[in-house]
Enzyme design. Structure first.
Site, short mmCIF file in Angstrom:
data_model
loop_
_atom_site.label_atom_id
_atom_site.label_comp_id
_atom_site.label_asym_id
_atom_site.label_seq_id
_atom_site.Cartn_x
_atom_site.Cartn_y
_atom_site.Cartn_z
CD GLN A 115 -0.78 8.64 -11.04
OE1 GLN A 115 0.38 9.08 -10.34
NE2 GLN A 115 -0.82 7.38 -10.81
CE LYS A 118 3.48 7.78 -12.99
NZ LYS A 118 3.83 7.65 -11.96
CE LYS A 130 1.09 10.18 -5.93
NZ LYS A 130 1.44 9.20 -6.68
N GLY A 169 -0.39 4.02 -2.82
CA GLY A 169 0.80 4.18 -2.09
C GLY A 169 1.98 5.14 -2.97
CG ASP A 170 4.09 9.10 -4.52
OD1 ASP A 170 3.89 8.62 -5.22
OD2 ASP A 170 4.51 9.63 -3.84
CB THR A 214 6.99 1.15 -8.95
OG1 THR A 214 5.68 1.20 -8.99
CG2 THR A 214 7.44 2.93 -10.09
CG ASN A 245 7.65 0.17 -3.59
OD1 ASN A 245 7.37 0.60 -4.11
ND2 ASN A 245 7.28 -1.13 -2.76
CB SER A 381 -2.53 0.28 -8.98
OG SER A 381 -1.38 0.16 -8.21
#
Ligand code: NDP
Length: 449
Positions: A115, A118, A130, A169-170, A214, A245, A381
């Site tokens: 992350q 990214k 995370k 979320g994830d 995403t 998702n 986000s």
């Protein structure tokens, strides 16, 4: 596995292995980034002087906590919660929460580490983090989900905040869970602090396009990779794994861009629909009714459900893994190439094993690693945070345009960085080097902290 690390970097990797025993996914994610960084240290020797690699591999803060909750039979249940605040050089910690029984520290650290880079690639002011829990939302009632989320945030609330750490979320965490967590945060803190969580509902501080972001971003990225090869998604036969998702909105955007997705999956098996997956039906089955992918097939007699099948055996032009880590191994990758696959874009995080990555790179296909391809979610986000900060809400068209611009910029940055460093078309190198360099420069500027 063949390790091709620069001699200067090997000790840092050994230190990661020693310090974090048993965390295999974390080791894998670190190795994949470090393998790209040899030439960066030649160009920027100051990064070695400041021991940036060693510092970046050590999370700034790791929080592990007990999450007790009561099930519908009045039994006490106990899960473990995690938040790894990995790096805040570029902005408040930012990254999703995963609720899945496979979650342990090594999974959260691999995701948090990815992350960092990214988020750096997006060009937006966000650090990397995370979190999550080994809680399994499958088969739980709404009330059980609510009680779990309330207990989870009752501990986590003291560590997060709009300027500190902003979860989202994830896997296993969508709009419903974010709602329960936001409600509990508001209650405990007595603050209506929209910027503390993203992925919120549209009536209470959420952003249009966040739910789709995403998946849409992944489709845009793949289309960009194809465009530089004078190709496009138009008319392409595609396979997308998962049906959550990311998968649903990847499929929707591929169809809008002229491609056809013929298969998608869940952990039970996959559905094959030669005429193209019906996205509205998929949303109804998975998002509204929260059922399994096998419940799609009875609606279309010409479609087929294959229990426990390997979705990567289906011949396709484009593959987009959108389920979980290490879902494409070397054998799957070889089969995809043999069957004529010309592009792979990772909607999921680290879905390809190192052997699989090697196969894709050696074959010279367009291969987009997750930290670039799926960055549209966290980018939107950050756009949600922008809207929250100025108490505004943008329309769908404008927000989607911003998302598409960001994905184009990420693609260009990865593409050009790979060329600059002598590895044309290697998006793995491009993404790792560009993301790392941005964070490293900030860390040097801040001194030793
Ligand atoms: P969801 O929970 O919405 O969906 C996950 C999907 O993947 C489900 O179909 C699930 O099937 C399948 N899946 C999960 N674990 C496994 C497993 N071990 N084996 C096989 N299938 C599995 O999650 P998301 O769509 O949000 O996330 C999917 C991937 O995308 C993850 O890697 C995540 O980290 C990544 N990602 C997500 C972002 C987001 O904005 N949501 C942003 C960037 C990356 P089943 O229901 O049977 O478990």
């Amino acid at each position: 596995m063949n390790i091709t690390l620069d001699d200067k970097i090997k000790p840092a990797y050994r230190e990661v292995l020693n310090r974090n025993p048993g965390e295999t996914e974390f080791h894998q994610a670190v190795l994949e980034v470090l393998e790209s960084l040899g030439p960066v240290l030649v160009k920027h020797p100051e990064f070695a002087d400041h021991r940036i690699i060693e510092r970046i591999c050590e999370p700034e803060r790791q929080i592990i906590f007990r999450v007790p909750w009561m099930d519908d039979q009045n039994n006490v249940q106990i899960n473990r919660g995690f938040r790894v605040e990995f790096n805040s050089a570029l902005g408040p910690y930012k990254g999703g929460l995963r609720f899945h029984p496979s979650v342990y520290l090594g999974i959260i650290k691999f995701l948090g580490f990815e992350q960092i880079f990214k988020n750096a690639l997006t060009g937006l002011p966000i650090g990397g983090a995370k979190g999550g829990s080994d809680f399994d939302p499958k088969g739980k009632s709404d009330n059980e989900i609510m009680r779990f989320c309330q207990s989870f945030i009752t501990e986590l609330y003291r560590h997060i905040g709009e300027h500190t750490d902003v979860p989202a979320g994830d896997i296993g965490v969508g709009g419903r869970e974010i709602g329960y967590m936001f409600g509990q945060y508001k209650r405990i803190t007595n603050r209506w602090e929209a910027g503390v969580l993203t992925g919120k509902g549209l009536d209470w501080g959420g952003s249009l396009v966040r739910k789709e972001a995403t998946g849409y971003g992944a489709a845009f990225f793949v289309d960009e990779m194809l465009k530089v090869r004078n190709n496009s998604l138009e008319g392409k036969k595609c396979v997308v794994s998962g049906s959550g998702n990311v998968a649903i909105y990847t499929i929707e955007k591929i169809h809008q861009l002229g491609g056809k997705v013929v298969a998608c999956s869940d952990s039970g098996g996959f559905v094959y629909h030669e005429q193209g997956i019906d996205v509205e039906l998929l949303q109804q089955v998975k998002e509204v009714e929260r059922r399994r992918i096998k419940d799609y097939a009875p609606h279309y007699p010409e479609s087929k459900y294959i229990a426990k099948g390997n979705i990567w055996e289906i011949p396709c032009d484009v593959a987009i893994p959108c389920a979980t880590q290490n879902e494409i191994n070397g054998r799957d990758a070889t089969m995809l190439i043999k069957n004529g696959c010309v592009a792979v874009g990772e909607g999921a995080n680290m879905p390809t094993t190192p052997e699989g990555v090697r196969v894709f790179l050696d074959a010279g296909i367009a291969y987009g690693p997750g930290k670039a391809t799926n960055a549209g979610g966290v980018s939107t986000s950050a756009l949600e945070m922008q809207q929250n900060a100025c108490r505004d809400s943008w329309d769908f068209e404008y927000t989607e345009q911003r998302l598409q611009q960001i994905m184009r910029k990420i693609h260009k940055l990865c593409y050009e960085t790979a060329e600059q460093y002598g590895s044309p078309n290697n998006y793995v190198r491009g993404a790792n080097i560009a993301g790392f360099t941005r964070v490293a420069k900030a860390m040097v500027a801040f001194g030793l902290i």
